[in-house]
Design an enzyme around this catalytic site. Sequence first.
Site, PDB file in Angstrom:
ATOM      1  N   GLU A  85       0.831  -1.220   0.000  1.00 50.50           N
ATOM      2  CA  GLU A  85       0.000   0.000   0.000  1.00 50.50           C
ATOM      3  C   GLU A  85       0.861   1.264   0.000  1.00 50.50           C
ATOM      4  O   GLU A  85       1.727   1.439   0.870  1.00 50.50           O
ATOM      5  CB  GLU A  85      -0.950  -0.015   1.208  1.00 50.50           C
ATOM      6  CG  GLU A  85      -2.016   1.050   1.089  1.00 50.50           C
ATOM      7  CD  GLU A  85      -3.049   0.968   2.210  1.00 50.50           C
ATOM      8  OE1 GLU A  85      -3.429  -0.153   2.609  1.00 50.50           O
ATOM      9  OE2 GLU A  85      -3.462   2.033   2.690  1.00 50.50           O
ATOM     10  N   ASP A 295       3.500 -15.016  11.199  1.00 48.40           N
ATOM     11  CA  ASP A 295       2.230 -15.416  10.611  1.00 48.40           C
ATOM     12  C   ASP A 295       1.208 -14.291  10.800  1.00 48.40           C
ATOM     13  O   ASP A 295       0.605 -14.154  11.860  1.00 48.40           O
ATOM     14  CB  ASP A 295       1.780 -16.709  11.303  1.00 48.40           C
ATOM     15  CG  ASP A 295       0.470 -17.253  10.781  1.00 48.40           C
ATOM     16  OD1 ASP A 295      -0.243 -16.518  10.086  1.00 48.40           O
ATOM     17  OD2 ASP A 295       0.167 -18.415  11.091  1.00 48.40           O
ATOM     18  N   HIS A 392      -2.291  10.263   0.449  1.00 53.52           N
ATOM     19  CA  HIS A 392      -2.450   8.966  -0.191  1.00 53.52           C
ATOM     20  C   HIS A 392      -2.297   9.080  -1.709  1.00 53.52           C
ATOM     21  O   HIS A 392      -1.574   8.309  -2.334  1.00 53.52           O
ATOM     22  CB  HIS A 392      -3.824   8.402   0.175  1.00 53.52           C
ATOM     23  CG  HIS A 392      -4.030   7.020  -0.304  1.00 53.52           C
ATOM     24  ND1 HIS A 392      -3.505   5.944   0.375  1.00 53.52           N
ATOM     25  CD2 HIS A 392      -4.646   6.534  -1.399  1.00 53.52           C
ATOM     26  CE1 HIS A 392      -3.812   4.838  -0.292  1.00 53.52           C
ATOM     27  NE2 HIS A 392      -4.503   5.178  -1.366  1.00 53.52           N
TER      28      HIS A 392
HETATM   29  C1  MEV Z   1      -6.010   3.003   4.864  1.00 54.65           C
HETATM   30  O1  MEV Z   1      -5.263   1.877   4.491  1.00 54.65           O
HETATM   31  C2  MEV Z   1      -6.093   3.107   6.364  1.00 54.65           C
HETATM   32  C3  MEV Z   1      -6.995   4.229   6.903  1.00 54.65           C
HETATM   33  O2  MEV Z   1      -8.297   4.126   6.330  1.00 54.65           O
HETATM   34  C4  MEV Z   1      -7.027   4.064   8.390  1.00 54.65           C
HETATM   35  C5  MEV Z   1      -8.006   4.967   9.105  1.00 54.65           C
HETATM   36  O3  MEV Z   1      -9.018   5.365   8.514  1.00 54.65           O
HETATM   37  O4  MEV Z   1      -7.754   5.237  10.293  1.00 54.65           O
HETATM   38  C6  MEV Z   1      -6.456   5.571   6.495  1.00 54.65           C
END
Ligand code: MEV
Length: 438
Positions: A85, A295, A392
Site C-alpha cells: 500500500e 504469521d 495517499h
Molecule cells: C487506509 O489503508 C487506512 C486508513 O483508512 C485508516 C483509518 O481510517 O484510520 C487511512
Amino acid sequence: MNTPVEGFSKLTKTQKIDWIATHCTKDPKKTKQLLQQYWNTDPRVQKLHDEFIENTVSNYYLPFAIAPNFLINGELYAIPMAIEESSVVAAASKAAKFWLERGGFKAEILGTEKVGQVHFIYKGDKKKLSDFFALAKPELLKSVASITKSMEKRGGGINDIELRDLSDKIEGYLQLHCTFETLDAMGANFINSCLEQFAKTLKEQALAFDAFTEEEKNIEVVMSILSNYVPNCLVKAEVSCPISELGNTDMSAEAFAEKFVRAVNIAKAEPYRAVTHNKGIMNGIDAVVLATGNDFRAVEAGVHAYAAKEGQYSSLTHAKIENGIFKFWIEVPLALGTVGGLTTLHPLVKLALEILQNPTAKELMQLVAVAGLAQNFAAVRSLVTTGIQKGHMKMHLLNMLNQMGATESEKKQLVTYFKDQTVTNASVKEALEKIKSK
Ligand code: MEV
C-alpha cells in the site's frame, strides 16, 4: 479449464507451469515468461522458495521497505516493512520522526502466555470426570516430557492444564485448556505436538480409570489445536507529550489534541469506524510481521478477537488529555517468534531481524506494537486535519503514472508538478497527455 487435473502436485515445476499456462491463460508463452521473470537468479535461493509451499511456480514480490527513526524505550530502530500500500511506509516514517522529537515511544510487555486446547466430548458423570482429571493431570504432563525438555531447559514449557466445562454450549463438550510459555518461538509446532500427545494420554488414562462406566471411558477427542486468541500475550506501546508540543498543523495544538481524542473515541464507540481505524493499525503491524517472517493471519485473527473482547468491536488504541498532557496508546495481543519457522530460512527475514538488532520475541512484540501505534497516529492525524486523500494520492501518483506508461523523465516532471496540485486519475492523465503532446 474444463477437466480437473489429476496428481498436479506430482508434476515437475516445468510441467505445472505448462499446465497452468495452457489451461488457464490466453497466451501460454507470455505466462511462462512472466512466471520465470520472477524467479531468483540464484537457483539455491529459488529452491528455498519453491520448498516453502507446495506447487510453487514463481515468487510473488512485495516491496520491502524501511521506516527509520523509531525511538523505542530509548533505542533507535529502522523498521523493515513488507507491504504494497502506497502511503504506509511514508506515514510510519513521518510518525516516527514526529515522536523522535518528543521523547519517542515507550513499550512494555504485559504477558507472554500462549494457549492451546484439546476439545472433547464426555457425556457421563461430571464429578467422576473432575476426579479423573485430578489424577490424570500429572500423567498428561509426564507424557509430553520428551517434547518439552529443551523448551523447559530454556525457561519455557507448559504453564497449566485446566479442565473446562462448556456443556452448556454443546452437549457433553469439555476442553483441556492449556497455557504455554514458548519464549522466542511463536510456538505453534511445540503447542500442537503437546496437545496431540495430551489427547492420546487423555484417552488412554480414561480407558484405565476404573470408576468410569464403559461409555464414560470412551472420551471422544474432537480436535487438538493451538488458539490464535492470545489475550494474555499482550504488549502495550504509548506516546505522550505536553499538548503545546503538538502544534504542527493548521489548527491550534489544543484543538488538534481534542479532535484527535474525539476521533479515537468514535472508533471506540462505533464498529464501522473501529474496523477501519484498526485496519490502519494493521497496516503497520502486518507489514512488520510479514517482513520478520511471522504469521500475519494468526496475528490478524487474534487482534480482531481482542478488539471485540467486550462484546462489541472497538478501537485497539486509546487517547486522552490529562493535566495538559496528550497521551496515546495501544494494547494488542501478538504471538510472534524470532526463532524457528521462516526466521532462519528466508534470507530477507534474516536480514529484517538483523536490521532490528536480532530482537527477542518480547522485543519484536514491542516493535510491532509501536509500528501499529505510529501508523494509527499518522492516519488519525491526517484524517482530522488535511484528510487522508492528499497524502495517499501523492504516494499513489507513481502507481498511476506507471500504469499510464509514463517515462522516467515524465514521471519526474509530473511528481514536481503535482507537489501543489490535486492528484486525481483525470488530472494525472491530462497532465501526462499534455507533456506527451509537446
Ligand atoms: C487506509 O489503508 C487506512 C486508513 O483508512 C485508516 C483509518 O481510517 O484510520 C487511512
